[in-house]
Scaffold this motif. Sequence first.
Motif, PDB file in Angstrom:
ATOM      1  N   CYS A  95       0.837  -1.214   0.000  1.00  0.00           N
ATOM      2  CA  CYS A  95       0.000   0.000   0.000  1.00  0.00           C
ATOM      3  C   CYS A  95       0.866   1.256   0.000  1.00  0.00           C
ATOM      4  O   CYS A  95       0.517   2.259  -0.643  1.00  0.00           O
ATOM      5  N   GLN A  96       1.987   1.204   0.713  1.00  0.00           N
ATOM      6  CA  GLN A  96       2.904   2.343   0.700  1.00  0.00           C
ATOM      7  C   GLN A  96       3.400   2.609  -0.709  1.00  0.00           C
ATOM      8  O   GLN A  96       3.421   3.753  -1.175  1.00  0.00           O
ATOM      9  N   TRP A  97       3.783   1.570  -1.414  1.00  0.00           N
ATOM     10  CA  TRP A  97       4.336   1.733  -2.756  1.00  0.00           C
ATOM     11  C   TRP A  97       3.266   2.126  -3.769  1.00  0.00           C
ATOM     12  O   TRP A  97       3.585   2.634  -4.844  1.00  0.00           O
ATOM     13  N   GLN A  98       2.006   1.876  -3.451  1.00  0.00           N
ATOM     14  CA  GLN A  98       0.913   2.243  -4.347  1.00  0.00           C
ATOM     15  C   GLN A  98       0.231   3.547  -3.941  1.00  0.00           C
ATOM     16  O   GLN A  98      -0.725   3.986  -4.584  1.00  0.00           O
ATOM     17  N   GLY A  99       0.724   4.189  -2.872  1.00  0.00           N
ATOM     18  CA  GLY A  99       0.118   5.444  -2.430  1.00  0.00           C
ATOM     19  C   GLY A  99      -1.253   5.257  -1.818  1.00  0.00           C
ATOM     20  O   GLY A  99      -2.109   6.146  -1.921  1.00  0.00           O
ATOM     21  N   LYS A 100      -1.464   4.128  -1.154  1.00  0.00           N
ATOM     22  CA  LYS A 100      -2.758   3.850  -0.526  1.00  0.00           C
ATOM     23  C   LYS A 100      -2.738   4.277   0.946  1.00  0.00           C
ATOM     24  O   LYS A 100      -1.690   4.464   1.560  1.00  0.00           O
ATOM     25  N   GLY A 107       0.020   8.379   1.154  1.00  0.00           N
ATOM     26  CA  GLY A 107       0.200   8.753  -0.242  1.00  0.00           C
ATOM     27  C   GLY A 107       1.069   9.974  -0.459  1.00  0.00           C
ATOM     28  O   GLY A 107       1.224  10.439  -1.584  1.00  0.00           O
ATOM     29  N   ARG A 108       1.709  10.483   0.584  1.00  0.00           N
ATOM     30  CA  ARG A 108       2.459  11.739   0.478  1.00  0.00           C
ATOM     31  C   ARG A 108       3.923  11.534   0.114  1.00  0.00           C
ATOM     32  O   ARG A 108       4.604  12.483  -0.263  1.00  0.00           O
ATOM     33  N   SER A 312      -2.976  -8.646  -3.303  1.00  0.00           N
ATOM     34  CA  SER A 312      -4.421  -8.668  -3.532  1.00  0.00           C
ATOM     35  C   SER A 312      -5.137  -7.699  -2.610  1.00  0.00           C
ATOM     36  O   SER A 312      -6.011  -6.932  -3.043  1.00  0.00           O
ATOM     37  N   SER A 313      -4.773  -7.706  -1.341  1.00  0.00           N
ATOM     38  CA  SER A 313      -5.438  -6.790  -0.401  1.00  0.00           C
ATOM     39  C   SER A 313      -5.064  -5.340  -0.677  1.00  0.00           C
ATOM     40  O   SER A 313      -5.887  -4.434  -0.506  1.00  0.00           O
ATOM     41  N   ALA A 314      -3.808  -5.109  -1.124  1.00  0.00           N
ATOM     42  CA  ALA A 314      -3.400  -3.742  -1.454  1.00  0.00           C
ATOM     43  C   ALA A 314      -4.144  -3.231  -2.686  1.00  0.00           C
ATOM     44  O   ALA A 314      -4.624  -2.095  -2.719  1.00  0.00           O
ATOM     45  N   TYR A 315      -4.257  -4.092  -3.708  1.00  0.00           N
ATOM     46  CA  TYR A 315      -4.992  -3.696  -4.915  1.00  0.00           C
ATOM     47  C   TYR A 315      -6.472  -3.463  -4.613  1.00  0.00           C
ATOM     48  O   TYR A 315      -7.115  -2.593  -5.204  1.00  0.00           O
TER      49      TYR A 315
END
Length: 666
Positions: A95-100, A107-108, A312-315
Amino acid sequence: MPTITKSNIDYDKRNLSDKSLLQLYYNMLKPRLIEEKMLILLRQGKISKWFSGIGQEAISVGVTMALKPNEYILPMHRNLGVFTTRDIPLHRLFCQWQGKASGFTKGRDRSFHFGTQDYNIVGMISHLGPQLGVADGIALANLLKKNGKVTAVFTGEGATSEGDFHEALNVAAVWQLPVIFCIENNGYGLSTPTNEQYRCKHLADKGKGYGIESFILDGNNIIETYTKVKKLAESIRKRPRPILIEFKTFRRRGHEEASGTKYVPKELMAFWEAKDPIENFRSYLYSKQILTAEIDDSYHNTLKAEIEDGLSSAYAESPIVSSESEELSDVYKSYDYQDYTPNKDKKELRLIDAISEGLKQSLEKHENLVIMGQDIAEYGGVFKITEGFVDVFGKDRIRNTPICESAIVEAGMGLSIAGMKAVVEMQFSDFVTSGFNPIVNYLAKVHYRWGQNADVVVRMPCGAGVAAGPFHSQTNEAWFTKTPGLKVVYPAFPFDAKGLLATAVNDPNPVMFFEHKALYRSIRQNVPINYYTLPFGKGALLKEGETISIITYGAGVHWALETLEKHPDIDADLLDLRTLQPLDKESILNSVKKTGKVIILQEDSLFGGIASDISAMIMEECFEFLDAPVRRVASIETPIPFASQLEDQYLSRQKFEKALLELFNY
């Protein structure tokens, strides 16, 4: 059973159990499999950028396993193994790498530009070098707490050319800080080979120059890395001191994937591919019958499933949603101002005495407060503000520093991460340029980026009028009012200085505290004896009138008072701003709406100064109330000269009276 070749790395099992060896292998395999997946996603356009540490896993994993979970590690952007070995959930990393939102920076910020107190990890900023000084600060906190903890910080061979590297090593050596400096000498700084970066044979030699024990390790040998760092860490816990380790390794991927590796000779790449830390260790474990095909397959299957589940959970997580108010609210750590009321018992103090007393009472109130600066201990500072402090509070808390503004600001940041407070004295505000980067790029941004506050006050003796010339006379507050995340305080009177300084120390956010040198011994006032605070963002209306508003701060307040004494017919509001960030916008606008005329006085030169922003704000929000153009009065657009007649000509003090009369008669 897969085909296993002989290991190209000589391993010495020493007294490690089979279980420990398998754990080392598993912990290296995890970041490798994540990276291989990331490279696939990069090619598929599902992630935008990747900094690969393939081939360097032994360093990150070995160092992390050698430290205790409650000891801080400060990694770089190729140290994925630090994060995975500390068992950060992959869902959160992805999630960090996807800005979630479930990442660490909302996301900053991207990739590994984050820290987390939950896992005692402090991530990097792109300027690289400040990480080392921050590690010094954390190590200093450990030293003062006598908790026997070690701090490890990573850097690459390229950053060893930065001034921050040398400052941090010197400070750590002088103060004997329990910190391990880990240099990953990986062959290239982006595309620049090491022979174009430094002349010494080994980077470890740089440590010797600072009186630091230095070691060279095979960074691809996981056993050597883990056992040696573990042994050194145990030694440092018993006898605190800094140690420098140069890990010989190689970066087999581009600086980031888009960079490629065309600049690397093929034979050099082949040599290091043959020294792959995971393939060689796998071969060794198979040869010793410690690792079997069944165990290996189990590891791969378990990790691949964990990676897929995390992805999967991050997406599945929705794109991050924020608001302007939420973004603004995270620039500073929330702080409930506590009002300590001044009592009636007073004594006459000069501005310099009030600051000294404010510092002393803050030291008494906050046992975790440390003051750092050049010559501030036995000598008492060049202005004698901390004279006698060592006798009361000791050298642990009143710390002379080498001449290295950057590293000391960074050390203040590290103290804050470790739960302490810091006051850093710039001997003169002009010298802040040598510590500018960590102030505006680390202290100012850190809470917005990952929720870590910077509990640091930077004292800034400033201002002209003392014939000190171009390098000791600037009033450079505008450099910092421009930077979101900093608070800027600029008192003009002893009463304000003492109360605002107490608030600055209490405030968990970074505060630039300006002290005008020409006012130090020339301004006196009856000041309450007790400890008290004053709120930020509240100006002081020193005079009330109906015809004109004078808005100023610092020495400008006294220039305005002198001018009004000469012209008692001018019925003016005189507003002393006291703090420039936060700014008392309400008092400014109320005054202008009342009088219809406004003049803004600053000592700084005109262009880019805070007077320009205040003027623009008034024009935007009070235009219909104005009876004349907004006037700005400032010093001329030159460096500050030395000779008194030139300095007098430079200062806005000489122009204010004429401008005020012109506006009054408009």
